[in-house]
Design a protein around this motif. Structure first.
Motif, short mmCIF file in Angstrom:
data_model
loop_
_atom_site.label_atom_id
_atom_site.label_comp_id
_atom_site.label_asym_id
_atom_site.label_seq_id
_atom_site.Cartn_x
_atom_site.Cartn_y
_atom_site.Cartn_z
N GLY A 15 3.25 11.14 0.00
CA GLY A 15 3.69 9.76 -0.04
C GLY A 15 2.74 8.75 -0.65
N ILE A 16 1.56 9.17 -1.10
CA ILE A 16 0.61 8.21 -1.66
C ILE A 16 1.20 7.52 -2.88
CG2 ILE A 16 -1.65 7.86 -2.71
CD1 ILE A 16 -2.67 10.26 -1.03
N THR A 19 4.35 5.35 -2.11
CA THR A 19 4.06 4.11 -1.39
C THR A 19 3.46 3.06 -2.31
OG1 THR A 19 3.72 5.36 0.66
CG2 THR A 19 2.83 3.12 0.58
N VAL A 20 2.47 3.47 -3.11
CA VAL A 20 1.82 2.51 -4.01
C VAL A 20 2.80 2.02 -5.07
CG1 VAL A 20 -0.02 2.20 -5.72
CG2 VAL A 20 -0.49 3.46 -3.60
N THR A 22 6.09 1.95 -5.01
CA THR A 22 7.13 1.12 -4.40
C THR A 22 6.62 -0.30 -4.17
OG1 THR A 22 8.18 3.02 -3.35
CG2 THR A 22 8.64 0.85 -2.39
N TYR A 23 5.41 -0.42 -3.64
CA TYR A 23 4.82 -1.75 -3.43
C TYR A 23 4.73 -2.51 -4.76
CZ TYR A 23 1.58 -5.50 -2.54
OH TYR A 23 1.01 -6.75 -2.47
N ILE A 68 -2.56 -1.09 2.72
CA ILE A 68 -1.78 0.11 2.44
C ILE A 68 -2.72 1.31 2.38
CG2 ILE A 68 -0.44 1.30 0.64
CD1 ILE A 68 0.84 -1.48 0.04
N ASP A 71 -3.66 2.37 5.84
CA ASP A 71 -2.53 3.06 6.48
C ASP A 71 -2.38 4.49 5.96
OD1 ASP A 71 -2.07 0.70 7.84
OD2 ASP A 71 -0.34 0.12 6.61
N LEU A 72 -2.67 4.71 4.67
CA LEU A 72 -2.53 6.03 4.06
C LEU A 72 -3.79 6.89 4.21
CD1 LEU A 72 -0.79 5.04 0.69
CD2 LEU A 72 0.25 6.29 2.60
#
Length: 90
Positions: A15-16, A19-20, A22-23, A68, A71-72
């Motif tokens: 998911g790294i 997630t990045v 998507t942000y 973020i 969190d990751l």
């Protein structure tokens, strides 16, 4: 164009990238180039992005990406291209 360098370093996990990316998409930042690798379980990604259309101030984006990263479990750095170049000059 407001070219910015984003680096992500840390232990690999699911998911790294998602997630990045998507942000960045949510805040209207266009990815111009991306390179990533995983070496013996360690993740490294470098992105060149265009933050011209970003809907937040640069400092807010940096702060959000720091959070973020926490969190990751990785370190995320966002720097203006000029600063990155000066810091990595040989």
């Amino acid at each position: 164009m407001n070219r910015t360098i984003i680096t992500v370093i840390g232990k690999d996990r699911v998911g790294i990238i998602a997630t990045v990316c998507t942000y960045l998409a949510e805040h209207k930042i266009n990815i111009l180039d991306i390179d990533q690798s995983i070496i013996q379980g360690y993740f490294h990604m470098m992105m060149i992005v265009d933050a011209n259309g970003a809907d937040k101030e640069f400092a807010s984006l940096v702060k959000d990406l720091d959070k973020i990263g926490e969190d990751l479990g990785v370190q995320i750095k966002m720097q203006h291209e000029e600063i990155f170049d000066i810091m990595h000059r040989i």
